[in-house]
Design a protein around this motif. Structure first.
Motif, PDB file in Angstrom:
ATOM      1  N   GLU A   1      49.388  42.484  40.651  1.00 50.51           N
ATOM      2  CA  GLU A   1      48.422  42.365  41.699  1.00 50.51           C
ATOM      3  C   GLU A   1      47.379  41.289  41.428  1.00 50.51           C
ATOM      4  O   GLU A   1      47.173  40.521  42.373  1.00 50.51           O
ATOM      5  CB  GLU A   1      47.675  43.714  41.807  1.00 50.51           C
ATOM      6  CG  GLU A   1      46.735  43.900  42.978  1.00 50.51           C
ATOM      7  CD  GLU A   1      45.727  45.105  42.935  1.00 50.51           C
ATOM      8  OE1 GLU A   1      44.649  44.770  43.248  1.00 50.51           O
ATOM      9  OE2 GLU A   1      46.209  45.889  42.815  1.00 50.51           O
ATOM     10  N   THR A   2      46.949  41.171  40.024  1.00 48.81           N
ATOM     11  CA  THR A   2      46.171  40.127  39.897  1.00 48.81           C
ATOM     12  C   THR A   2      46.526  38.629  39.831  1.00 48.81           C
ATOM     13  O   THR A   2      46.144  37.676  40.125  1.00 48.81           O
ATOM     14  CB  THR A   2      45.468  40.342  38.498  1.00 48.81           C
ATOM     15  OG1 THR A   2      44.989  41.590  38.481  1.00 48.81           O
ATOM     16  CG2 THR A   2      44.118  39.587  38.221  1.00 48.81           C
TER      17      THR A   2
ATOM     18  N   TYR B   1      41.913  34.785  37.262  1.00 51.85           N
ATOM     19  CA  TYR B   1      42.897  35.851  37.730  1.00 51.85           C
ATOM     20  C   TYR B   1      44.015  35.805  36.884  1.00 51.85           C
ATOM     21  O   TYR B   1      44.736  36.620  36.361  1.00 51.85           O
ATOM     22  CB  TYR B   1      43.416  35.906  39.114  1.00 51.85           C
ATOM     23  CG  TYR B   1      42.165  36.509  40.043  1.00 51.85           C
ATOM     24  CD1 TYR B   1      41.421  37.525  39.578  1.00 51.85           C
ATOM     25  CD2 TYR B   1      41.700  35.857  41.124  1.00 51.85           C
ATOM     26  CE1 TYR B   1      40.262  38.105  40.384  1.00 51.85           C
ATOM     27  CE2 TYR B   1      40.514  36.279  41.918  1.00 51.85           C
ATOM     28  CZ  TYR B   1      40.142  37.450  41.596  1.00 51.85           C
ATOM     29  OH  TYR B   1      39.112  37.918  42.393  1.00 51.85           O
ATOM     30  N   ASN B   2      44.557  34.656  36.607  1.00 46.96           N
ATOM     31  CA  ASN B   2      45.670  34.187  35.554  1.00 46.96           C
ATOM     32  C   ASN B   2      45.440  34.898  34.179  1.00 46.96           C
ATOM     33  O   ASN B   2      46.277  35.970  33.590  1.00 46.96           O
ATOM     34  CB  ASN B   2      46.083  33.004  35.419  1.00 46.96           C
ATOM     35  CG  ASN B   2      47.031  32.497  36.577  1.00 46.96           C
ATOM     36  OD1 ASN B   2      47.902  33.338  36.792  1.00 46.96           O
ATOM     37  ND2 ASN B   2      46.733  31.204  36.818  1.00 46.96           N
ATOM     38  N   ASN B   3      44.147  34.717  33.623  1.00 51.84           N
ATOM     39  CA  ASN B   3      43.689  35.544  32.495  1.00 51.84           C
ATOM     40  C   ASN B   3      43.816  36.959  32.406  1.00 51.84           C
ATOM     41  O   ASN B   3      44.108  37.540  31.595  1.00 51.84           O
ATOM     42  CB  ASN B   3      42.349  35.018  32.063  1.00 51.84           C
ATOM     43  CG  ASN B   3      42.608  33.427  31.553  1.00 51.84           C
ATOM     44  OD1 ASN B   3      43.426  32.979  30.920  1.00 51.84           O
ATOM     45  ND2 ASN B   3      41.167  32.646  31.783  1.00 51.84           N
ATOM     46  N   ILE B   4      43.128  37.325  33.693  1.00 52.92           N
ATOM     47  CA  ILE B   4      43.084  38.876  33.669  1.00 52.92           C
ATOM     48  C   ILE B   4      44.349  39.423  33.773  1.00 52.92           C
ATOM     49  O   ILE B   4      44.598  40.530  33.312  1.00 52.92           O
ATOM     50  CB  ILE B   4      42.110  39.147  35.047  1.00 52.92           C
ATOM     51  CG1 ILE B   4      40.784  38.800  34.729  1.00 52.92           C
ATOM     52  CG2 ILE B   4      42.219  40.779  35.280  1.00 52.92           C
ATOM     53  CD1 ILE B   4      39.768  38.957  36.066  1.00 52.92           C
ATOM     54  N   SER B   5      45.365  38.806  34.511  1.00 51.09           N
ATOM     55  CA  SER B   5      46.730  39.186  34.529  1.00 51.09           C
ATOM     56  C   SER B   5      47.234  39.371  33.252  1.00 51.09           C
ATOM     57  O   SER B   5      48.000  40.312  32.995  1.00 51.09           O
ATOM     58  CB  SER B   5      47.431  38.580  35.542  1.00 51.09           C
ATOM     59  OG  SER B   5      48.750  38.900  35.662  1.00 51.09           O
ATOM     60  N   SER B   6      47.056  38.420  32.374  1.00 51.19           N
ATOM     61  CA  SER B   6      47.755  38.288  31.020  1.00 51.19           C
ATOM     62  C   SER B   6      47.409  39.438  30.294  1.00 51.19           C
ATOM     63  O   SER B   6      47.957  40.226  29.577  1.00 51.19           O
ATOM     64  CB  SER B   6      47.295  37.058  30.388  1.00 51.19           C
ATOM     65  OG  SER B   6      48.035  35.829  31.203  1.00 51.19           O
ATOM     66  N   VAL B   7      45.892  39.691  30.353  1.00 48.34           N
ATOM     67  CA  VAL B   7      45.461  40.768  29.681  1.00 48.34           C
ATOM     68  C   VAL B   7      45.761  42.152  30.217  1.00 48.34           C
ATOM     69  O   VAL B   7      46.217  43.261  29.433  1.00 48.34           O
ATOM     70  CB  VAL B   7      43.696  40.936  29.619  1.00 48.34           C
ATOM     71  CG1 VAL B   7      43.124  42.259  29.274  1.00 48.34           C
ATOM     72  CG2 VAL B   7      43.418  39.581  29.015  1.00 48.34           C
ATOM     73  N   TYR B   8      46.079  42.568  31.392  1.00 45.35           N
ATOM     74  CA  TYR B   8      46.642  43.708  31.887  1.00 45.35           C
ATOM     75  C   TYR B   8      47.877  43.871  31.506  1.00 45.35           C
ATOM     76  O   TYR B   8      48.559  45.006  31.035  1.00 45.35           O
ATOM     77  CB  TYR B   8      46.537  43.484  33.413  1.00 45.35           C
ATOM     78  CG  TYR B   8      45.491  44.190  34.317  1.00 45.35           C
ATOM     79  CD1 TYR B   8      44.846  45.329  33.680  1.00 45.35           C
ATOM     80  CD2 TYR B   8      44.771  43.204  35.246  1.00 45.35           C
ATOM     81  CE1 TYR B   8      43.529  45.719  34.315  1.00 45.35           C
ATOM     82  CE2 TYR B   8      43.702  43.889  35.854  1.00 45.35           C
ATOM     83  CZ  TYR B   8      42.974  44.890  35.278  1.00 45.35           C
ATOM     84  OH  TYR B   8      42.015  45.393  35.789  1.00 45.35           O
TER      85      TYR B   8
END
Length: 273
Positions: free
Chosen positions: A151-152, A133-140
Protein backbone atom coordinates in the motif's frame (compact mmCIF):
# COMPACT_ATOMS: atom_id res chain seq x y z
CA UNK A 1 34.13 33.02 19.59
CA UNK A 2 32.26 33.79 16.35
CA UNK A 3 29.40 31.70 15.08
CA UNK A 4 30.13 29.07 12.46
CA UNK A 5 30.26 30.37 8.90
CA UNK A 6 28.01 27.76 7.28
CA UNK A 7 29.02 28.56 3.68
CA UNK A 8 32.68 28.11 4.60
CA UNK A 9 31.87 24.98 6.61
CA UNK A 10 30.04 23.26 3.74
CA UNK A 11 32.60 24.27 1.11
CA UNK A 12 35.36 22.85 3.31
CA UNK A 13 33.38 19.65 3.76
CA UNK A 14 32.83 19.36 0.01
CA UNK A 15 36.59 19.64 -0.60
CA UNK A 16 37.28 16.86 1.89
CA UNK A 17 34.71 14.60 0.22
CA UNK A 18 36.40 15.08 -3.15
CA UNK A 19 39.37 13.08 -1.93
CA UNK A 20 37.33 11.19 0.63
CA UNK A 21 39.28 10.27 3.74
CA UNK A 22 36.88 9.24 6.54
CA UNK A 23 39.35 10.14 9.27
CA UNK A 24 39.88 13.66 7.94
CA UNK A 25 36.14 14.20 7.49
CA UNK A 26 35.43 13.04 11.03
CA UNK A 27 38.18 15.24 12.47
CA UNK A 28 36.85 18.25 10.52
CA UNK A 29 33.27 17.69 11.71
CA UNK A 30 34.16 17.08 15.34
CA UNK A 31 36.43 20.15 15.39
CA UNK A 32 33.66 22.36 13.99
CA UNK A 33 31.14 20.92 16.43
CA UNK A 34 33.43 21.69 19.37
CA UNK A 35 33.87 25.27 18.15
CA UNK A 36 30.12 25.75 17.64
CA UNK A 37 29.40 24.34 21.10
CA UNK A 38 32.05 26.54 22.70
CA UNK A 39 30.55 29.69 21.17
CA UNK A 40 26.96 28.70 21.98
CA UNK A 41 26.15 28.58 18.28
CA UNK A 42 23.14 26.25 18.32
CA UNK A 43 22.37 26.70 14.61
CA UNK A 44 25.94 25.90 13.60
CA UNK A 45 26.10 22.93 15.96
CA UNK A 46 22.89 21.55 14.48
CA UNK A 47 24.26 21.76 10.94
CA UNK A 48 27.41 19.89 11.97
CA UNK A 49 25.46 17.28 13.95
CA UNK A 50 23.36 16.45 10.89
CA UNK A 51 26.52 15.72 8.90
CA UNK A 52 28.20 13.90 11.77
CA UNK A 53 25.24 11.59 12.38
CA UNK A 54 25.36 10.54 8.73
CA UNK A 55 29.09 9.86 8.91
CA UNK A 56 28.71 7.79 12.08
CA UNK A 57 25.89 5.82 10.42
CA UNK A 58 28.08 4.94 7.44
CA UNK A 59 30.85 3.91 9.85
CA UNK A 60 28.46 1.59 11.70
CA UNK A 61 28.74 3.65 14.89
CA UNK A 62 25.01 3.58 15.45
CA UNK A 63 24.95 4.68 19.10
CA UNK A 64 27.05 7.74 18.27
CA UNK A 65 24.90 8.44 15.21
CA UNK A 66 21.69 8.25 17.24
CA UNK A 67 23.14 10.52 19.92
CA UNK A 68 24.18 13.11 17.32
CA UNK A 69 20.81 12.92 15.60
CA UNK A 70 18.90 13.31 18.87
CA UNK A 71 21.06 16.32 19.77
CA UNK A 72 20.13 17.85 16.42
CA UNK A 73 16.43 17.27 17.07
CA UNK A 74 16.76 18.78 20.55
CA UNK A 75 18.45 21.86 19.11
CA UNK A 76 15.71 22.27 16.52
CA UNK A 77 13.09 22.16 19.27
CA UNK A 78 15.05 24.77 21.20
CA UNK A 79 14.97 26.98 18.11
CA UNK A 80 11.19 26.60 17.81
CA UNK A 81 11.36 24.39 14.71
CA UNK A 82 9.45 21.34 15.96
CA UNK A 83 6.73 21.57 13.29
CA UNK A 84 8.93 22.49 10.33
CA UNK A 85 10.36 20.79 7.26
CA UNK A 86 13.78 20.95 8.93
CA UNK A 87 12.49 18.90 11.85
CA UNK A 88 10.78 16.40 9.53
CA UNK A 89 14.07 15.97 7.65
CA UNK A 90 15.96 15.42 10.91
CA UNK A 91 13.43 12.74 11.88
CA UNK A 92 14.05 11.00 8.55
CA UNK A 93 17.81 11.12 9.21
CA UNK A 94 17.28 9.44 12.58
CA UNK A 95 14.98 6.85 10.99
CA UNK A 96 17.71 6.04 8.45
CA UNK A 97 20.09 5.30 11.32
CA UNK A 98 17.54 2.99 12.94
CA UNK A 99 17.10 1.18 9.61
CA UNK A 100 20.85 0.70 9.30
CA UNK A 101 20.87 -0.68 12.85
CA UNK A 102 17.90 -2.97 12.00
CA UNK A 103 15.73 -1.26 14.63
CA UNK A 104 12.76 -1.20 12.31
CA UNK A 105 10.00 -0.35 14.80
CA UNK A 106 11.83 2.79 15.93
CA UNK A 107 12.55 3.66 12.29
CA UNK A 108 8.86 3.34 11.42
CA UNK A 109 7.90 5.62 14.31
CA UNK A 110 10.34 8.30 13.10
CA UNK A 111 9.23 8.01 9.47
CA UNK A 112 5.56 8.26 10.45
CA UNK A 113 6.24 11.29 12.65
CA UNK A 114 7.96 12.96 9.72
CA UNK A 115 5.04 12.07 7.46
CA UNK A 116 2.58 13.68 9.89
CA UNK A 117 4.57 16.93 9.95
CA UNK A 118 4.89 17.11 6.17
CA UNK A 119 1.17 16.45 5.68
CA UNK A 120 0.32 19.12 8.26
CA UNK A 121 2.41 21.53 6.17
CA UNK A 122 0.38 20.69 3.04
CA UNK A 123 3.21 18.70 1.43
CA UNK A 124 1.35 15.40 0.98
CA UNK A 125 1.81 15.57 -2.82
CA UNK A 126 5.38 16.86 -2.68
CA UNK A 127 8.08 14.97 -4.55
CA UNK A 128 9.93 14.24 -1.30
CA UNK A 129 6.91 12.32 0.01
CA UNK A 130 7.51 9.65 -2.62
CA UNK A 131 10.97 8.99 -1.20
CA UNK A 132 9.54 8.92 2.31
CA UNK A 133 6.85 6.41 1.32
CA UNK A 134 9.47 4.24 -0.36
CA UNK A 135 11.40 4.21 2.92
CA UNK A 136 8.30 3.39 4.93
CA UNK A 137 7.43 0.58 2.51
CA UNK A 138 10.90 -0.93 2.90
CA UNK A 139 10.53 -0.89 6.69
CA UNK A 140 7.14 -2.60 6.48
CA UNK A 141 8.75 -5.29 4.31
CA UNK A 142 11.50 -5.76 6.89
CA UNK A 143 8.82 -6.12 9.57
CA UNK A 144 6.98 -8.73 7.51
CA UNK A 145 3.91 -6.55 6.92
CA UNK A 146 3.74 -7.19 3.18
CA UNK A 147 0.32 -5.63 2.54
CA UNK A 148 1.20 -2.33 4.24
CA UNK A 149 4.47 -2.41 2.30
CA UNK A 150 2.47 -2.75 -0.92
CA UNK A 151 0.00 0.00 0.00
CA UNK A 152 2.77 2.44 0.90
CA UNK A 153 4.84 1.65 -2.20
CA UNK A 154 1.78 2.35 -4.32
CA UNK A 155 1.41 5.74 -2.59
CA UNK A 156 4.97 6.56 -3.63
CA UNK A 157 4.28 5.56 -7.22
CA UNK A 158 1.06 7.58 -7.36
CA UNK A 159 2.88 10.72 -6.24
CA UNK A 160 5.90 10.38 -8.49
CA UNK A 161 4.03 9.34 -11.64
CA UNK A 162 1.11 11.74 -11.54
CA UNK A 163 3.04 14.96 -11.05
CA UNK A 164 5.42 16.78 -13.36
CA UNK A 165 8.64 16.88 -11.37
CA UNK A 166 10.85 17.18 -14.47
CA UNK A 167 13.02 14.83 -16.53
CA UNK A 168 15.54 14.27 -13.76
CA UNK A 169 12.95 12.31 -11.78
CA UNK A 170 13.16 9.28 -14.08
CA UNK A 171 15.77 7.45 -12.03
CA UNK A 172 13.60 8.05 -8.96
CA UNK A 173 10.72 6.45 -10.84
CA UNK A 174 13.01 3.47 -11.39
CA UNK A 175 13.79 3.26 -7.66
CA UNK A 176 10.07 3.40 -6.91
CA UNK A 177 9.46 0.65 -9.49
CA UNK A 178 11.91 -1.58 -7.63
CA UNK A 179 10.30 -0.90 -4.29
CA UNK A 180 6.81 -1.53 -5.65
CA UNK A 181 8.01 -4.62 -7.49
CA UNK A 182 9.54 -6.03 -4.32
CA UNK A 183 6.27 -5.47 -2.44
CA UNK A 184 4.28 -7.09 -5.25
CA UNK A 185 6.54 -10.14 -5.21
CA UNK A 186 5.89 -10.53 -1.48
CA UNK A 187 2.15 -10.42 -2.16
CA UNK A 188 2.35 -12.85 -5.10
CA UNK A 189 1.47 -10.24 -7.74
CA UNK A 190 4.20 -11.50 -10.02
CA UNK A 191 3.21 -10.23 -13.46
CA UNK A 192 2.82 -6.63 -12.27
CA UNK A 193 6.06 -6.95 -10.32
CA UNK A 194 7.86 -8.09 -13.46
CA UNK A 195 6.56 -5.09 -15.43
CA UNK A 196 7.78 -2.67 -12.77
CA UNK A 197 11.17 -4.30 -12.39
CA UNK A 198 11.76 -4.45 -16.14
CA UNK A 199 10.84 -0.79 -16.38
CA UNK A 200 13.41 0.00 -13.70
CA UNK A 201 16.10 -1.95 -15.55
CA UNK A 202 15.29 -0.16 -18.82
CA UNK A 203 15.64 3.25 -17.15
CA UNK A 204 18.93 2.40 -15.45
CA UNK A 205 20.43 0.91 -18.60
CA UNK A 206 19.44 3.96 -20.65
CA UNK A 207 20.23 6.77 -18.24
CA UNK A 208 23.08 5.63 -15.99
CA UNK A 209 25.48 3.70 -18.24
CA UNK A 210 24.84 0.65 -16.04
CA UNK A 211 26.57 2.30 -13.10
CA UNK A 212 23.68 3.03 -10.75
CA UNK A 213 23.85 0.95 -7.58
CA UNK A 214 20.12 0.29 -7.75
CA UNK A 215 20.34 -1.52 -11.09
CA UNK A 216 21.72 -4.74 -9.55
CA UNK A 217 18.94 -4.57 -6.95
CA UNK A 218 16.36 -4.61 -9.75
CA UNK A 219 18.05 -7.61 -11.34
CA UNK A 220 18.23 -9.41 -8.01
CA UNK A 221 14.51 -8.78 -7.50
CA UNK A 222 13.83 -10.24 -10.95
CA UNK A 223 15.89 -13.26 -9.95
CA UNK A 224 13.77 -13.78 -6.84
CA UNK A 225 10.63 -13.42 -8.94
CA UNK A 226 11.78 -16.09 -11.39
CA UNK A 227 12.81 -18.28 -8.49
CA UNK A 228 9.23 -18.06 -7.20
CA UNK A 229 8.01 -19.12 -10.62
CA UNK A 230 10.40 -22.05 -10.57
CA UNK A 231 12.55 -20.70 -13.41
CA UNK A 232 15.89 -21.37 -11.74
CA UNK A 233 18.01 -20.99 -14.87
CA UNK A 234 16.58 -17.53 -15.60
CA UNK A 235 17.02 -16.54 -11.94
CA UNK A 236 20.65 -17.64 -12.12
CA UNK A 237 21.31 -15.45 -15.17
CA UNK A 238 19.81 -12.38 -13.50
CA UNK A 239 22.03 -12.84 -10.44
CA UNK A 240 25.12 -13.34 -12.57
CA UNK A 241 24.32 -10.10 -14.42
CA UNK A 242 23.78 -8.28 -11.11
CA UNK A 243 27.13 -9.58 -9.81
CA UNK A 244 28.94 -8.25 -12.87
CA UNK A 245 27.45 -4.80 -12.38
CA UNK A 246 28.25 -4.74 -8.66
CA UNK A 247 31.84 -5.83 -9.25
CA UNK A 248 32.28 -3.14 -11.92
CA UNK A 249 30.98 -0.35 -9.69
CA UNK A 250 31.89 -1.39 -6.13
CA UNK A 251 34.10 -4.46 -6.26
CA UNK A 252 33.54 -7.73 -4.44
CA UNK A 253 32.19 -6.28 -1.21
CA UNK A 254 29.29 -7.22 1.05
CA UNK A 255 26.56 -6.95 -1.58
CA UNK A 256 28.58 -8.96 -4.09
CA UNK A 257 28.95 -11.74 -1.51
CA UNK A 258 25.20 -11.62 -0.79
CA UNK A 259 24.52 -12.17 -4.48
CA UNK A 260 27.16 -14.89 -4.64
CA UNK A 261 25.50 -16.73 -1.77
CA UNK A 262 22.09 -16.46 -3.48
CA UNK A 263 23.59 -17.79 -6.71
CA UNK A 264 25.08 -20.78 -4.92
CA UNK A 265 21.73 -21.55 -3.29
CA UNK A 266 19.95 -21.48 -6.66
CA UNK A 267 22.56 -23.77 -8.23
CA UNK A 268 22.25 -26.22 -5.36
CA UNK A 269 18.46 -26.19 -5.73
CA UNK A 270 18.75 -26.73 -9.48
CA UNK A 271 21.19 -29.63 -9.03
CA UNK A 272 18.82 -31.32 -6.58
CA UNK A 273 16.07 -31.49 -9.17
Amino acid sequence: MAVLNLDKFYSGLDRLFEGYNPGEVQEYLEKNLAEADASGDIKGATAVLNELSGLYRVQGRFSDAIEASNRSLYNLRQMGQKDTENYATALINLADIYVADKRYREALDMFKSSENILISLGLQEDYRMAALYNNISSVYRALGDRYMALETAQKAMNIIEHHDFGADVETDIATTCINLGEAQISCGILDEAERNLRRACEIYARRTDNRDGHYPAALYALARLEFKRGNLGIAEKYIEEAMCLVEKVAGRGTYYRTLQSALESIRERRDDR
